[in-house]
Enzyme design. Structure first.
Site, short mmCIF file in Angstrom:
data_model
loop_
_atom_site.label_atom_id
_atom_site.label_comp_id
_atom_site.label_asym_id
_atom_site.label_seq_id
_atom_site.Cartn_x
_atom_site.Cartn_y
_atom_site.Cartn_z
N CYS A 177 -5.13 2.22 -0.43
CA CYS A 177 -4.98 1.68 -1.78
C CYS A 177 -5.51 0.25 -1.85
CB CYS A 177 -3.51 1.73 -2.20
SG CYS A 177 -2.78 3.37 -2.09
N ASP A 178 -5.18 -0.56 -0.87
CA ASP A 178 -5.69 -1.93 -0.82
C ASP A 178 -7.21 -1.95 -0.79
OD1 ASP A 178 -3.58 -4.04 -0.67
OD2 ASP A 178 -2.87 -2.83 0.99
N LYS A 179 -7.78 -1.15 0.10
CA LYS A 179 -9.22 -1.21 0.31
C LYS A 179 -10.01 -0.60 -0.85
CE LYS A 179 -8.76 0.48 4.51
NZ LYS A 179 -9.05 0.93 5.90
N ALA A 226 -10.10 -3.02 -3.62
CA ALA A 226 -11.10 -4.06 -3.35
C ALA A 226 -12.48 -3.63 -3.81
CB ALA A 226 -11.11 -4.39 -1.85
N ASP A 247 0.80 -1.22 0.00
CA ASP A 247 0.00 0.00 0.00
C ASP A 247 0.84 1.29 0.00
OD1 ASP A 247 -1.82 2.19 1.41
OD2 ASP A 247 -3.17 0.64 0.65
#
Length: 399
Positions: free
Chosen positions: A170-172, A175, A141
């Site tokens: 960034c990860d979330k 998703a 991230d």
């Protein structure tokens, strides 16, 4: 009543957060999500502090993997590949976030699987995509925050030192983009009968996410130097005499409402703030002026004044205050459920609320290989064959 994705089978070969969080949304909406874990389990089971006695669960893992089933197999073994091939033949969606090239080396690449299974929706999540000079980088991230402009947009006003956002944004966000793309592909397949290969790069997602207001000064080609940075101003965090609030004054009516709430008749006459364009040009002066007024009274008093004047405002809650906040409680946003081996846990309910086919938390997060025997029986293996697989360490089953 089942959720809108009831009947959809998802193979989740992802780890960390971007993939598991995406497939968790699909599980919330009714999909049967089978998490394919290595024999040692997803690494986020041991991320930060574990919360059970044997070290199988972390809060991060639970909050990204609730409502799924778990099959723990060695995908590099002959048995593991055989099992996976049978599962792919039954799957609607396969999601993976290995580094580019890994799935091809395992014989599980998108081109090969989609030739065999044209209806399969194959999803590849990566850090920066599968082309370009950074393609071999190991990406997490903070790397994407640095590349996408998010660290820059958080720069300190005085020193201009970039800062990271203190959550894995960034990860979330990737998703959310991924889950939406899967839904679109499922809809398209209903019309065409054909699956698809969806590629989602975290860098692409975050530049797209940032663009509308964060890159305004770069939107018009040839006019970049003429446009002021819309983020070069103080945050809308105002200290009251006993806490913090936020308030917005974009429209004329909102600014006039704030002026009325301030109790100072001269504020509304200030030409620097008389129009939307003037308030934008003089944003730093406007925000600092608002801060001077707000510091003089309590949070409760300001919220009452601003609500009465129809000015957007809210208390800035500490994380420990969110659970008991009156709006959060009224909406029933936070649910409680039992997590085996851990106890009572809290989870936010699915944010998208469907009236006809409601989404819901499908249950707790699974143990490593909790459903291995169940899934293998569904594929036609008998108990002796399953015991042999477990004895050969090609499969792990929870005891």
């Amino acid at each position: 009543m089942p959720g809108p994705l009831n009947g959809v089978r998802v193979l989740d070969l992802t780890g960390v957060v971007s993939g598991p969080f995406a497939t968790m949304f699909l599980a919330d909406q009714g999909a049967d999500v089978l998490k394919i874990e290595p024999i040692g389990g997803d690494i986020t089971r041991r991320s930060r502090a574990t919360i059970d006695k044997i070290g199988e669960f972390s809060a991060l893992f639970i909050s990204s993997n609730r409502g799924k089933r778990s099959l723990s197999i060695d995908v590099k073994s002959t048995v593991g590949r055989e099992v996976l091939a049978k599962l792919v033949a039954q799957a609607d969606v396969l999601v993976q976030n290995f580094r580019p090239g890994t799935m091809d080396r395992l014989g599980l690449g998108a081109e090969e699987l989609r030739q065999r299974h044209p209806r399969l929706i194959y999803v590849s999540i990566s850090g920066v995509g599968d082309t370009g000079p950074y393609v071999k980088k190991r990406v997490y991230d903070p790397i994407v925050q640095g590349l996408s402009g998010f660290a820059d947009i958080q720069s300190q006003p005085v020193t201009n030192r970039p800062q990271m956002i203190r959550t894995i944004v960034c990860d979330k966000t990737t998703a959310v983009f991924t889950a939406q793309a899967v839904s679109s592909a499922l809809y398209a397949r209903e019309k065409t009968g054909q699956g698809d290969h969806i590629q989602v790069a975290m860098l692409d997602v975050m530049i797209s996410y940032l663009w509308p207001e964060g890159m305004m000064q770069y939107t018009v080609v040839g006019a970049e130097a003429k446009a002021a940075d819309p983020n070069d101003r103080p945050d809308l965090v105002f200290k009251t005499s006993d806490g913090y609030i936020t308030a917005g004054t974009i429209s004329d009516s909102e600014w006039q409402g704030f002026c009325k709430a301030s109790g100072d008749p001269e504020l509304a006459k200030d030409p620097r703030f008389a129009t939307p364009s003037a308030r934008s040009v003089n944003a730093t002066a406007r925000i600092n002026r608002m801060a001077e007024y707000i510091a003089q009274h309590t949070t409760a008093e300001w919220l009452e004044r601003l609500d009465a004047a129809d000015v957007p405002c809210a208390p800035i809650l500490r994380r420990g205050e969110i659970i008991d906040n009156e709006q959060v409680v009224a909406r029933g946003i936070i649910a409680e459920l039992d997590q085996p081996m851990v106890g009572r846990i809290r989870q936010p309910k699915p944010a998208a609320r469907f009236e006809t086919n409601p989404a819901s938390i499908g249950g707790p997060a699974p143990r490593v290989g909790q459903h291995s025997r169940e899934v293998l029986r569904e594929l036609g293996y008998d108990d002796s064959a399953i015991d042999q697989m477990i004895g050969d360490r090609a499969v792990r089953a929870a005891v």
